[in-house]
Design a protein around this motif. Structure first.
Motif, PDB file in Angstrom:
ATOM      1  N   GLN A   1       0.817  -1.205   0.000  1.00 22.86           N
ATOM      2  CA  GLN A   1       0.000   0.000   0.000  1.00 22.86           C
ATOM      3  C   GLN A   1       0.859   1.267   0.000  1.00 22.86           C
ATOM      4  O   GLN A   1       0.499   2.272  -0.615  1.00 22.86           O
ATOM      5  N   CYS A   2       1.986   1.217   0.691  1.00 21.09           N
ATOM      6  CA  CYS A   2       2.930   2.352   0.662  1.00 21.09           C
ATOM      7  C   CYS A   2       3.418   2.589  -0.759  1.00 21.09           C
ATOM      8  O   CYS A   2       3.458   3.729  -1.232  1.00 21.09           O
ATOM      9  N   GLY A   3       3.790   1.521  -1.432  1.00 20.84           N
ATOM     10  CA  GLY A   3       4.236   1.634  -2.812  1.00 20.84           C
ATOM     11  C   GLY A   3       3.145   2.124  -3.739  1.00 20.84           C
ATOM     12  O   GLY A   3       3.380   2.950  -4.625  1.00 20.84           O
ATOM     13  N   LEU A   4       1.926   1.631  -3.524  1.00 22.11           N
ATOM     14  CA  LEU A   4       0.806   2.064  -4.363  1.00 22.11           C
ATOM     15  C   LEU A   4       0.492   3.541  -4.193  1.00 22.11           C
ATOM     16  O   LEU A   4       0.217   4.238  -5.176  1.00 22.11           O
ATOM     17  N   SER A   5       0.525   4.023  -2.968  1.00 20.29           N
ATOM     18  CA  SER A   5       0.211   5.441  -2.753  1.00 20.29           C
ATOM     19  C   SER A   5       1.263   6.331  -3.413  1.00 20.29           C
ATOM     20  O   SER A   5       0.931   7.339  -4.037  1.00 20.29           O
ATOM     21  N   GLY A   6       2.527   5.952  -3.319  1.00 23.80           N
ATOM     22  CA  GLY A   6       3.573   6.722  -3.984  1.00 23.80           C
ATOM     23  C   GLY A   6       3.481   6.639  -5.492  1.00 23.80           C
ATOM     24  O   GLY A   6       3.670   7.638  -6.199  1.00 23.80           O
ATOM     25  N   MET A   7       3.169   5.464  -6.004  1.00 22.46           N
ATOM     26  CA  MET A   7       3.071   5.280  -7.443  1.00 22.46           C
ATOM     27  C   MET A   7       1.908   6.069  -8.028  1.00 22.46           C
ATOM     28  O   MET A   7       2.055   6.753  -9.055  1.00 22.46           O
ATOM     29  N   LEU A   8       0.754   6.020  -7.384  1.00 22.61           N
ATOM     30  CA  LEU A   8      -0.399   6.741  -7.904  1.00 22.61           C
ATOM     31  C   LEU A   8      -0.229   8.252  -7.771  1.00 22.61           C
ATOM     32  O   LEU A   8      -0.658   9.011  -8.644  1.00 22.61           O
ATOM     33  N   GLY A   9       0.404   8.692  -6.696  1.00 18.77           N
ATOM     34  CA  GLY A   9       0.698  10.113  -6.555  1.00 18.77           C
ATOM     35  C   GLY A   9       1.639  10.588  -7.649  1.00 18.77           C
ATOM     36  O   GLY A   9       1.438  11.655  -8.250  1.00 18.77           O
ATOM     37  N   TRP A  10       2.654   9.802  -7.940  1.00 15.14           N
ATOM     38  CA  TRP A  10       3.602  10.176  -8.992  1.00 15.14           C
ATOM     39  C   TRP A  10       2.926  10.138 -10.360  1.00 15.14           C
ATOM     40  O   TRP A  10       3.220  10.957 -11.232  1.00 15.14           O
ATOM     41  N   LEU A  11       1.999   9.190 -10.578  1.00 14.83           N
ATOM     42  CA  LEU A  11       1.267   9.130 -11.841  1.00 14.83           C
ATOM     43  C   LEU A  11       0.474  10.417 -12.061  1.00 14.83           C
ATOM     44  O   LEU A  11       0.499  10.987 -13.154  1.00 14.83           O
ATOM     45  N   VAL A  12      -0.216  10.875 -11.028  1.00 19.88           N
ATOM     46  CA  VAL A  12      -0.972  12.129 -11.140  1.00 19.88           C
ATOM     47  C   VAL A  12      -0.021  13.278 -11.444  1.00 19.88           C
ATOM     48  O   VAL A  12      -0.305  14.130 -12.293  1.00 19.88           O
ATOM     49  N   TYR A  13       1.122  13.292 -10.788  1.00 16.60           N
ATOM     50  CA  TYR A  13       2.086  14.372 -11.013  1.00 16.60           C
ATOM     51  C   TYR A  13       2.580  14.386 -12.460  1.00 16.60           C
ATOM     52  O   TYR A  13       2.583  15.435 -13.108  1.00 16.60           O
ATOM     53  N   ILE A  14       3.012  13.239 -12.990  1.00 12.96           N
ATOM     54  CA  ILE A  14       3.578  13.246 -14.340  1.00 12.96           C
ATOM     55  C   ILE A  14       2.506  13.467 -15.406  1.00 12.96           C
ATOM     56  O   ILE A  14       2.820  13.931 -16.499  1.00 12.96           O
ATOM     57  N   LEU A  15       1.242  13.149 -15.103  1.00 13.08           N
ATOM     58  CA  LEU A  15       0.178  13.430 -16.060  1.00 13.08           C
ATOM     59  C   LEU A  15      -0.232  14.895 -16.052  1.00 13.08           C
ATOM     60  O   LEU A  15      -0.592  15.451 -17.093  1.00 13.08           O
ATOM     61  N   LEU A  16      -0.195  15.536 -14.889  1.00 15.14           N
ATOM     62  CA  LEU A  16      -0.617  16.931 -14.786  1.00 15.14           C
ATOM     63  C   LEU A  16       0.499  17.937 -15.028  1.00 15.14           C
ATOM     64  O   LEU A  16       0.233  19.073 -15.433  1.00 15.14           O
ATOM     65  N   GLU A  17       1.729  17.557 -14.780  1.00 13.29           N
ATOM     66  CA  GLU A  17       2.842  18.512 -14.834  1.00 13.29           C
ATOM     67  C   GLU A  17       3.028  19.173 -16.198  1.00 13.29           C
ATOM     68  O   GLU A  17       3.303  20.372 -16.255  1.00 13.29           O
TER      69      GLU A  17
END
Length: 152
Positions: free
Chosen positions: A30-46
């Motif tokens: 779950q720690c890995g998933l939260s970081g991965m999904l947060g980074w996905l949102v970042y690279i899609l929105l940036e």
């Protein structure tokens, strides 16, 4: 392929920091998933937004996921949120700012330091926003269920 590599690396980084911070073994996924999904949102929105706003959105998602994981797995929120924000932390930017100070490139150093400061502040704003909205929703839901059960 670009996004898959980023997702894999952010998952590993978040999970590794979960290990480093002594998170329980059964919460590392779950720690890995939260970081991965947060980074996905970042690279899609940036590319579409400023990096500060995309960091707020990504951190908000990490905060919401952390709240959900904490409720489901009955663990403290901080376990999931600290590991989840690791990919978003501007450590490389802060390092570059300090290096520029040492190299006497003060204008660039101040610019990089200001950006690192803004990104750090946006991480805090995203976490606080998710916490406040989560608390508002938690308080609101029990009141609605009490009102429904009180009317026979």
């Amino acid at each position: 392929m670009y996004i898959l590599v980023h997702l894999l690396i952010s998952f590993i980084a978040s999970g590794a920091f979960g290990i480093l911070f002594n998170a329980p073994k059964r919460t590392l996924l779950q720690c890995g998933l939260s970081g991965m999904l947060g980074w996905l949102v970042y690279i899609l929105l940036e590319p579409r937004m400023e990096s500060v706003f995309s960091t707020v959105a990504a951190t908000f998602l990490v905060g919401v996921l952390s709240q959900m994981f904490a409720r489901v797995y009955k663990k403290p929120v901080i376990i999931f949120s600290v590991a989840g924000i690791i990919p978003l932390v501007p450590g490389g930017l802060a390092y570059d700012a300090m290096r520029r100070f040492v190299e006497n490139e003060y204008n660039l150093a101040v610019e990089l330091a200001a950006k690192a400061f803004l990104l750090s502040g946006s991480i805090a704003i995203g976490l606080v926003l998710s916490e406040v909205l989560g608390q508002l929703l938690i308080r609101r839901i029990p009141r609605q269920t009490r009102k429904r059960t009180a009317k026979p």
